[in-house]
Design an enzyme around this catalytic site. Structure first.
Site, PDB file in Angstrom:
ATOM      1  N   GLY A  84       0.949  -1.141   0.109  1.00 52.97           N
ATOM      2  CA  GLY A  84       0.014   0.045  -0.074  1.00 52.97           C
ATOM      3  C   GLY A  84       0.942   1.238   0.042  1.00 52.97           C
ATOM      4  O   GLY A  84       2.117   1.269  -0.349  1.00 52.97           O
ATOM      5  N   CYS A 125      11.376   1.716  -3.836  1.00 54.94           N
ATOM      6  CA  CYS A 125      11.475   1.494  -2.661  1.00 54.94           C
ATOM      7  C   CYS A 125      13.168   0.562  -2.240  1.00 54.94           C
ATOM      8  O   CYS A 125      13.364   0.420  -1.283  1.00 54.94           O
ATOM      9  CB  CYS A 125      10.449   0.995  -1.888  1.00 54.94           C
ATOM     10  SG  CYS A 125       9.152   2.044  -1.578  1.00 54.94           S
ATOM     11  N   TYR A 154       9.479  -3.405   3.158  1.00 56.16           N
ATOM     12  CA  TYR A 154       8.997  -3.677   1.983  1.00 56.16           C
ATOM     13  C   TYR A 154       9.996  -3.465   0.872  1.00 56.16           C
ATOM     14  O   TYR A 154      10.039  -4.404  -0.050  1.00 56.16           O
ATOM     15  CB  TYR A 154       7.954  -2.481   1.495  1.00 56.16           C
ATOM     16  CG  TYR A 154       7.182  -2.490   0.210  1.00 56.16           C
ATOM     17  CD1 TYR A 154       6.309  -3.445  -0.230  1.00 56.16           C
ATOM     18  CD2 TYR A 154       7.814  -1.301  -0.918  1.00 56.16           C
ATOM     19  CE1 TYR A 154       5.969  -3.205  -1.725  1.00 56.16           C
ATOM     20  CE2 TYR A 154       7.083  -1.307  -1.965  1.00 56.16           C
ATOM     21  CZ  TYR A 154       6.241  -2.405  -2.572  1.00 56.16           C
ATOM     22  OH  TYR A 154       5.632  -2.258  -3.686  1.00 56.16           O
ATOM     23  N   LYS A 197      -2.034   5.457  -1.732  1.00 57.13           N
ATOM     24  CA  LYS A 197      -0.726   6.349  -1.968  1.00 57.13           C
ATOM     25  C   LYS A 197      -1.256   7.811  -2.159  1.00 57.13           C
ATOM     26  O   LYS A 197      -2.268   8.101  -2.496  1.00 57.13           O
ATOM     27  CB  LYS A 197      -0.121   5.661  -3.355  1.00 57.13           C
ATOM     28  CG  LYS A 197       0.408   4.173  -2.926  1.00 57.13           C
ATOM     29  CD  LYS A 197       1.353   4.039  -4.323  1.00 57.13           C
ATOM     30  CE  LYS A 197       2.000   2.670  -3.941  1.00 57.13           C
ATOM     31  NZ  LYS A 197       2.896   2.142  -4.719  1.00 57.13           N
ATOM     32  N   ARG A 291      12.901  11.666  -4.182  1.00 56.84           N
ATOM     33  CA  ARG A 291      12.930  10.501  -4.900  1.00 56.84           C
ATOM     34  C   ARG A 291      12.471  10.921  -6.363  1.00 56.84           C
ATOM     35  O   ARG A 291      11.372  11.275  -6.519  1.00 56.84           O
ATOM     36  CB  ARG A 291      12.109   9.351  -4.595  1.00 56.84           C
ATOM     37  CG  ARG A 291      11.983   8.079  -5.286  1.00 56.84           C
ATOM     38  CD  ARG A 291      11.295   6.937  -4.791  1.00 56.84           C
ATOM     39  NE  ARG A 291      12.066   6.415  -3.571  1.00 56.84           N
ATOM     40  CZ  ARG A 291      11.114   5.660  -2.644  1.00 56.84           C
ATOM     41  NH1 ARG A 291       9.936   5.442  -2.896  1.00 56.84           N
ATOM     42  NH2 ARG A 291      11.967   5.013  -1.448  1.00 56.84           N
TER      43      ARG A 291
END
Length: 327
Positions: A84, A125, A154, A197, A291
């Site tokens: 998620g 990630c 994750y 998100k 990011r």
């Protein structure tokens, strides 16, 4: 190796999810006439159910379920994962890591079934935290994943599963392809309940303010953390292109249009035609500071990159979520 014919069986794991549902539709539109869609959720919980595909409810964490799913398949797209948004992955690290069972058992089943190609949906990630401390992030290049220090839980599962894909290719001859997805958004996905998100969450919060008359929005963090967001149509096309390519190493699949979360809120406010007072929750989950997807490699390989402007994709996403909230 030549690609299988369009009448050969294609398996999509995680087909009841947001990206998986769109990918099944894309494959059908591309002329693939034999698509097997698999998800752990009951079908009435799938975001999209396509009557033209074979739709199965199976728990791909179980080895027997993977054997059943991969039986007869020429191509496998593994998008199945327990995941998620940042609020979910920061608070459910063990659940996220248990997705390693899916990729492990599905790779074994694919090997034993003689699958021609296997696509694994990884994530941005996986990138090392030290490369993401500056909000003015110049873009993460593929080698920034090492030395490894990914998102806890994750991100470690994704990085480990990338390595497993590599070694199944090297040791067992399974033709694997790996794409690192960067923040996918769009209609027909999660927009409430805790797994959504940022793009969907902000759309929902703005619509709640619009419908409820409270001209206030809560933002996680100070709003100056940066991200890029890839529209779902770019994601499905990119995954398909990478599967059909000769790209052996993990590759970024993301937009290079970086914005702050505050700028993302600006976009949604403009679409809605309202301006809200912003309340910042500085103790909320907020992830890394900066990011962005650096797309030199995908442009070099494919002469293509995700290109849907954020404003266009967010407008479509906002309109869809608005329909869900008002029908």
């Amino acid at each position: 190796m030549s690609m299988p014919a369009k009448e050969d069986l294609v398996l999509v794991g995680g087909a009841g999810g947001f990206i998986g549902g769109h990918l099944v539709r894309f494959l059908l539109e591309q002329g693939h006439s034999n698509v097997r869609a698999v998800d752990v959720k009951e079908k009435d919980e799938w975001y999209q159910v396509h009557p033209e595909s074979e739709n199965l409810v199976l728990d791909l964490r179980e080895k027997d379920a993977c054997v059943r799913a991969a039986d007869g398949a020429a191509l496998v797209y593994n998008l199945a994962a327990d995941m998620g948004g940042m609020g979910f992955i920061e608070n459910h690290k063990a659940l996220c890591m248990l997705s390693v069972l899916i990729n492990t058992h599905l790779l074994m089943a694919a090997r034993d079934a003689g699958v021609a190609r296997y696509f694994y949906a990884s994530s941005a990630c996986v990138y090392a935290a030290e490369k993401q401390v500056d909000p003015e992030n110049p873009g993460l290049v593929e080698e920034d994943a090492y030395p490894a220090m990914p998102e806890d839980g994750y991100g470690w599962e994704k990085l480990f599963s990338e390595r497993m894909c590599r070694h199944f290719r090297e040791d067992f001859g399974v033709e694997t392809r790996v794409a690192r997805f960067h923040n996918v958004y769009g209609p027909d996905g999660t927009w409430d309940g805790g797994r959504e998100k940022a793009p969907a969450a902000i759309c929902r919060k703005v619509i709640e303010a619009e419908l409820g008359g409270k001209r206030v929005i809560e933002i996680w963090g100070d709003g100056e953390q940066t991200r890029s967001f890839m529209y779902i149509d770019d994601c499905t096309e990119g995954a398909y292109r990478i599967m059909n390519s000769e790209i052996l190493e993990p590759i970024n699949l993301g937009s290079s249009e970086m914005v702050t979360i505050n700028q993302l809120v600006d976009v949604v406010e403009e679409i809605a035609g309202i301006e809200l007072e912003r309340k910042y929750q500085l103790d909320a989950p907020k992830g890394v500071r900066g990011r962005n997807s650096e797309n030199s490699l995908i442009r070099e390989y494919l002469d293509w990159e995700p290109s849907t402007p954020l404003r266009d994709g967010m407008e479509r996403t906002y309109r869809w979520i608005y329909q869900q909230m008002t029908r």
